[in-house]
Structures are given as structure tokens and as C-alpha cells.
Write an enzyme that holds these catalytic residues in place. Structure first.
Site, PDB file in Angstrom:
ATOM      1  N   LYS A 281      47.728  89.000  31.411  1.00 47.81           N
ATOM      2  CA  LYS A 281      47.984  88.631  32.806  1.00 47.81           C
ATOM      3  C   LYS A 281      47.011  89.401  33.706  1.00 47.81           C
ATOM      4  O   LYS A 281      46.753  90.586  33.459  1.00 47.81           O
ATOM      5  CB  LYS A 281      49.430  88.960  33.163  1.00 47.81           C
ATOM      6  CG  LYS A 281      49.919  88.269  34.404  1.00 47.81           C
ATOM      7  CD  LYS A 281      51.433  88.272  34.493  1.00 47.81           C
ATOM      8  CE  LYS A 281      51.907  87.483  35.692  1.00 47.81           C
ATOM      9  NZ  LYS A 281      53.351  87.306  35.700  1.00 47.81           N
ATOM     10  N   GLU A 367      69.624  83.591  35.505  1.00 43.14           N
ATOM     11  CA  GLU A 367      70.526  83.824  36.632  1.00 43.14           C
ATOM     12  C   GLU A 367      71.978  83.517  36.264  1.00 43.14           C
ATOM     13  O   GLU A 367      72.891  84.265  36.625  1.00 43.14           O
ATOM     14  CB  GLU A 367      70.080  82.990  37.841  1.00 43.14           C
ATOM     15  CG  GLU A 367      68.769  83.461  38.491  1.00 43.14           C
ATOM     16  CD  GLU A 367      67.497  83.023  37.773  1.00 43.14           C
ATOM     17  OE1 GLU A 367      67.589  82.249  36.792  1.00 43.14           O
ATOM     18  OE2 GLU A 367      66.399  83.457  38.173  1.00 43.14           O
ATOM     19  N   ARG A 395      70.859  78.413  40.280  1.00 40.54           N
ATOM     20  CA  ARG A 395      70.985  78.291  38.817  1.00 40.54           C
ATOM     21  C   ARG A 395      72.328  78.824  38.312  1.00 40.54           C
ATOM     22  O   ARG A 395      72.754  78.503  37.224  1.00 40.54           O
ATOM     23  CB  ARG A 395      69.888  79.115  38.128  1.00 40.54           C
ATOM     24  CG  ARG A 395      68.522  78.490  38.150  1.00 40.54           C
ATOM     25  CD  ARG A 395      68.337  77.593  36.948  1.00 40.54           C
ATOM     26  NE  ARG A 395      67.125  76.815  37.043  1.00 40.54           N
ATOM     27  CZ  ARG A 395      65.977  77.154  36.479  1.00 40.54           C
ATOM     28  NH1 ARG A 395      65.887  78.245  35.757  1.00 40.54           N
ATOM     29  NH2 ARG A 395      64.923  76.381  36.609  1.00 40.54           N
TER      30      ARG A 395
END
Ligand SMILES: Cc1ncc(C[n+]2csc(CCOP(=O)(O)OP(=O)(O)O)c2C)c(N)n1
Length: 630
Positions: A281, A367, A395
Site C-alpha cells: 500500500k 460493523e 450495515r
């Protein structure tokens, strides 16, 4: 002409050699670093997939073949390569390119994204539709290792593996979510990457086969097959293969020739297959790679340091106020713990991880699980503060209703980014939490007018043992300087605060709208129209005493909230007041029933009339046309 300037679309990539594509990757990376230093945005994820994006578009026949990117924040290289380079300077701005992927923006954006872990489900749906229509193209989902920790991804893998559909998943494994990734799947994948036995075996076998004289080539093939069976014991392929996927990898996601070779071969197979690609990343970011800090950067930053050139002055934002106040309150209340779903820095809970590491839980991008996990803790007398952005808590809605509210468990929900969120746009806007939380029985719903009241409501919520409690706060700076939490008392239960007394019209303001309403009242008073302004910090249960007093002295109420006007606090008050006193008119003023696209937060608020000027106009219209006219 640079290679990058020769790319009008993916077809141009297919004409370039692997060596040219490798040079192109460098040009693309330089371009992104430069362009994002002006616009800001999610630079880290995009830099990690430069080679991967080039190789996918070169090996697959896009746009006929469909690439479905997860989350969409890694889509910048994809945007540049699919004809949007000249508009990259408009990224995340009003009328400009979205910071995520959007079907209306390009035929290459096959599925809108913003929330994590949707790609495998959506791609599988596209593959199923293709099969119904008798078409032949390929469908490829690209998902990160962080998003793979999400339940939705497993549901999709389970369904896809069972279906035997022609379908490819690329697992972009950079060991990072926004923060370093967490969870057992993460450990599993890392174990493979670092598995010394497998890696040693693999390179030994490669050497033997590559250097074997001709007559021994068959033996080489045999060894390769043996490698496959050894691999089955030593790689995560086992897990994916058990789910019905053919597993390829792990491969180096920055090596274009290797990526091309693998993708071209994988394209020709049938059935569900998964390619495990290892990337870094933030690769090539001058200020350093792999940093959580480079996940997203502000406009006008120095690419060498990642620092904002003109640092924003002023008070801390609500997120920082929240983290600090909670950390302070956790010293007083030993049974309090904090939960985040993969967003320690975004939610301000990073400070809890630092100050109270044993009482901090990062559940990953999960979540729904986070909510039920909190409910479990609450059954044992622990007080969990579930800290999740308003938009992502959508969610967890079933878990809120079924696992928390029906059992009346004292879980607290702290909903950051409630309201309009500016440049993050429509996928990240927190416009529905008032409507969805008001509808939940037993739920206390609150919103502070400033940072000090946020700290006060945290104390109120922590002390509320009768059931769930939520507080919403915006993506904004706190208007006040907040003292230490121990100096801030709780807000008395179900109380409002009359901040300004006027006549005939009262504004019932929620959260961020309190300051704007006070400004509007100031302007209206100057015009000879004095209005009352009430801070409705408890939306449910509301302050019945204050409401009754207002009904006795006012003819009209205007309810102002930074949330959807449908089923919001205004709608709730209208139904309450119609039963109490049908002679008092209630008007609602919230975010209209339409999508509000990216722009600065101030502009978005002005667009929907939720600034002081918009509120004042609304009051003037009520005054001119309502019960007071004449
Ligand atoms: C449902 C949901 N929760 C949280 C987020 C916030 N978020 C955006 S990107 C991200 C990390 C994604 O990690 P990964 O899938 O590994 O992709 P990478 O950023 O490494 O490319 C998170 C948590 C989100 N977009 N959606």
C-alpha cells in the site's frame, strides 16, 4: 510523447510490451502523486495497485470484460487509464470526478462503490446475468485483504464457490486495511506469504525445472505437479479451494510480466478462481510506503512529507473531541470499553488504543458483528461504546434491532460523520441515522450542539443503564474549546435547552443546526421577526415539558435537522404535535429526498438550505404564508 499520454483507453495498453507497461507504471505513479498533492484524496490504496490495474486492463478485454473494484478508493489508476486523466484535477470536487467509482462516470465503472466488501457479490450477480443472457465475457472482482474480513465477502465466496460460475476474484493483499489489518484471515494470508518452507520449495522446484536438460523436462512437469500437491498443504489455497475456488498465487503485484502472464492464463480457465496478489500500500509515495497516514491526504499537501501545506487552524474536530473525552471518561468508568470497525484513526479511537489498550477492540470491517459483539459484552455488565460512522452503521441495523434493542441492552452507539460529509460524497453521507434510530424501540437518540455537549452526552450515555443510547456528531470542527471531561456533567435525561426566546415561531434545532439556527434568529430579529431557538439534544425521548410550554406560546414550529427529511425528527415531532395540539403547525426542514453529491460541506449545506440563510428564508416563508400572515 510520454507513454501515459499515449493511453486514451485500455486498448492502448494492449499494444504495449511488458517493458513499456513497466515504464508506464512509473509514469502513472508519478502523475498520481503529483495530481493528488493538489486535490487530496485516497492516495495510498491507488499507489499500491498501479501495476495490478495496468495488468488487469491489459490482460482482460475491458470494458466487455467487467472489472468490479471493491470500496473504489483504489480506483485512481483505473480512472486515469480509462480516459479520465484530464479530469483528475477535479477529483472529489463539486461537479468533478468522484473519489470512488460511479456507474454514471464511465462505462469502465461497472458498479458503484464506497462501502467495503460489495465486489464479490456484485460481480457474481453480473456473471449470473451474463449466463442468463448467454454471453461470454469475463467478470473479475478485485477485493482487498481488509475487506475480505467482512461477512459480506464470505457470504459471496460461499455462494460463488458453490455456483461453479465462470468468475474471477483478485485478492489484493497488502496486509493493510486503513490501519494494519486484524483478524484470523489476515494471519492466515500472512502465514502463506511468509511461509519459508513453501517459498523455499517453490524456488528450488522452479530452478530444477528451468535448468533441467530436455530429456528431464517431463520430470520437471512431474515436480510441478508435486509442487501443486505440496502447495495444497501449505497455502491459503486450501481454504479457497475448499470453498470451490481454484487458487493461484501468491504472486508479486508489482511485477507486470508476472501479472500479465498469470491473468492471461487465468482468463482462459472456467469456474470460480482466485488470484492472490501481494502488493504494498502506498508504493512509491515519497514520504514513505505502507503508512496508515497516507490512506487519505488533504488537498494541498507536500508529497515529500505528506503534510498539509497550509495547516488548518482552529478548534479540533468532533472526532478528536470524542476520542479525548472518551479516553478521559474511561478513567472514571472502569466498565467502559471502545469498539471500532477497522477505523481507529477515522473515529478518534486510536487514542483509546494507546491509553487503554486492554479496553479497545478493533473488530475489522465487520460493523454488524461489532454490534452483536458489543451486545454480548453488555450482557456481562460491560458498557461498550460502538464507534462507527453513521453511514457504515447501516450495515449493523438488524443487529441493533434484534440483538441490542429487543433485549434492551445498554450499548452506546457513537455515530461520527453524521450528516453531510463534503468531498467524501454520497456513499459516505450520514443522512439516515436519525430516521433509522428513531424507529428503534428503547433507543435513546441524541445529538450535541458542540464539543462540550458531546462530552456531556457521552457521560449521559455511559450512565444510562436502561437500554441502548446513541449520539450523532458531524464531520466538522467543534465550535467550542472543550474542557477536561471530568469537569463536564451529564445532560439531564430527555431535556431540551431554550437558547433564545422569541414569539410565534420556534425553531427546534438538532445538533449542527443549533448554531446555524441561532445565526438565522439573529438575522431575523434584525428584520423585526424574533423567533425562539431550542436545542433539541434529546430527540427521543423528547422533552415533553418544554414542548408543551412551546405549544402554549407559539403558533408554528420549524424542525431543522441535518438528516433526511423523510421520517426524521421533524416528521416525528409533526406526529407528536398533531396529537397534542393540532392548531400548531409543524414544518420540517432537513435534507430533501434526493442524493447530495460531493462538494465542500459548507456548499452542500447551502445547496439544501441547511445554513443560516436557508433557515432564515424558511422562517420568512412561514411567517408570510403561515398562520401568522396578516
Ligand atoms: C462498510 C465499510 N466499513 C468501513 C469502511 C472504511 N474503509 C475504507 S477503505 C477501508 C480499508 C479497506 O482495506 P482493504 O480492503 O484491504 O483495501 P486497501 O485499502 O488495502 O486497498 C476501510 C475500513 C468502508 N469503506 N466500508
Amino acid at each position: 510523447m510520454s507513454l501515459l499520454d499515449q493511453v486514451q483507453g485500455p486498448a492502448d495498453l494492449r499494444r504495449m510490451s511488458p517493458a513499456e507497461l513497466t515504464d508506464l507504471a512509473q509514469e502513472l505513479r508519478d502523475f498520481l502523486i503529483e495530481s493528488c498533492s493538489v486535490t487530496g484524496g485516497h492516495i495510498g490504496a491507488g499507489l499500491g495497485v498501479v501495476e495490478l490495474t495496468i495488468a488487469l486492463h491489459a490482460a482482460f478485454n475491458t470494458p466487455d470484460d467487467k472489472l468490479v473494484w471493491d470500496v473504489g478508493h483504489q480506483g485512481y489508476p483505473h480512472k486515469v487509464l480509462t480516459g479520465r486523466k484530464d479530469r483528475m484535477h477535479t477529483l472529489r470536487q463539486e461537479g468533478g470526478l468522484s473519489g470512488f467509482l460511479k456507474r454514471t462516470e464511465s462505462e469502465y465503472d461497472t458498479f458503484g462503490a464506497g462501502h467495503a466488501a460489495t465486489s464479490i457479490s456484485a460481480a457474481l450477480g453480473m456473471a449470473a446475468a451474463r449466463d442468463i443472457k448467454g454471453q461470454e465475457h469475463k467478470v473479475v472482482a478485485i477485493i482487498g485483504d481488509g475487506s475480505l474480513g467482512s461477512g459480506l465477502a464470505y457470504e459471496a465466496l460461499n455462494n460463488a464457490g458453490h455456483s461453479d460460475r465462470d468468475f474471477v476474484v483478485i485478492l489484493n493483499d497488502n496486509e493493510m486495511s486503513i490501519a494494519p489489518n486484524v483478524g484470523a484471515m489476515h494471519k492466515y494470508l500472512t502465514g502463506v506469504q511468509r511461509n519459508p518452507i513453501y517459498n523455499r520449495l517453490r524456488s528450488k522446484i522452479g530452478d530444477i525445472v528451468d535448468h533441467a536438460p530436455a530429456p528431464f523436462k517431463d520430470a520437471g512437469a512431474l515436480l510441478r505437479r508435486w509442487e501443486e500437491s505440496v502447495k495444497a498443504f501449505l497455502t491459503p489455497g486450501v481454504l479457497f479451494e475448499e470453498l470451490g475456488f481454484r487458487y493461484f498465487g501468491p504472486i508479486n503485484g508489482h511485477d507486470i510480466p508476472q501479472l500479465l502472464e498469470t491473468f492471461k492464463a487465468v482468463r482462459e480457465f472456467k469456474g470460480p478462481r482466485l488470484v492472490h496478489v501481494i502488493t504494498t500500500k502506498g508504493k512509491g509515495f515519497p514520504a514513505g510506503e505502507h503508512g496508515e497516514k497516507w490512506h487519505a491526504l488533504p488537498p494541498g499537501h507536500d508529497p515529500k512529507t505528506g503534510k498539509q501545506l497550509k495547516a488548518a487552524a482552529g478548534n479540533p474536530n468532533y472526532t478528536a473531541v470524542y476520542g479525548k473525552a472518551l479516553s478521559e471518561l474511561m478513567e472514571e468508568y472502569e466498565h467502559v470499553i471502545a469498539i471500532t470497525a477497522a477505523m481507529p484513526s477515522g473515529t478518534g479511537t486510536g487514542v483509546i488504543a494507546k491509553n487503554h489498550p486492554k479496553r479497545f477492540f478493533d473488530v475489522g470491517i465487520a460493523e454488524g458483528h461489532g454490534v452483536t459483539f458489543a451486545a454480548g459484552m453488555a450482557t456481562e455488565g460491560i458498557k461498550p461504546l460502538v464507534t462507527i460512522y453513521s453511514t457504515f452503521l447501516q450495515r449493523g441495523y438488524d443487529n441493533i434491532v434484534h440483538d441490542v434493542a429487543i433485549q434492551s441492552l445498554p450499548v452506546m452507539f457513537c455515530m461520527d460523520r453524521a450528516g453531510l460529509v463534503g468531498e467524501d460524497g454520497e456513499t459516505h453521507a450520514g443522512l439516515y441515522d436519525i430516521a433509522y434510530m428513531l424507529a428503534v424501540p428503547n433507543m435513546v437518540v441524541t445529538a450535541p450542539k458542540d464539543g462540550t455537549e458531546l462530552a456531556a452526552l457521552l457521560r449521559s450515555g455511559i450512565e444510562h443503564e436502561a437500554g441502548p443510547f446513541c449520539v450523532r456528531y458531524p464531520r466538522d470542527l467543534s465550535p467550542d474549546v472543550v474542557p477536561h471531561a471530568k469537569e463536564i456533567p451529564a445532560v439531564p435525561h430527555a431535556t431540551w435547552e431554550v437558547l433564545r426566546k422569541g414569539e410565534e415561531i420556534a425553531i427546534l434545532a438538532v445538533g449542527t443546526m443549533v448554531q446555524e439556527s441561532l445565526k438565522a434568529a439573529e438575522a431575523l430579529a434584525a428584520d423585526g421577526l424574533p423567533v425562539t431557538v431550542v436545542n433539541c439534544r434529546y430527540l427521543k425521548p423528547y422533552d415533553a415539558t418544554t414542548l408543551n410550554a412551546l405549544l402554549a406560546t407559539h403558533q408554528q414550529l420549524l424542525v431543522v435537522e441535518e438528516g433526511t427529511v423523510i421520517n426524521g425528527f421533524g416528521a416525528f415531532m409533526a406526529s407528536v404535535v398533531s396529537a397534542l395540539d393540532p392548531n400548531v403547525r409543524v414544518q420540517t426542514h432537513g435534507v430533501p429526498d434526493r442524493i447530495v453529491y460531493a462538494a465542500s460541506r459548507a456548499k452542500q449545506l447551502a445547496q439544501v438550505g441547511l445554513d443560516a440563510a436557508g433557515i432564515a428564508d424558511r422562517v420568512r416563508a412561514m411567517h408570510g404564508t403561515g398562520a401568522l400572515a396578516g
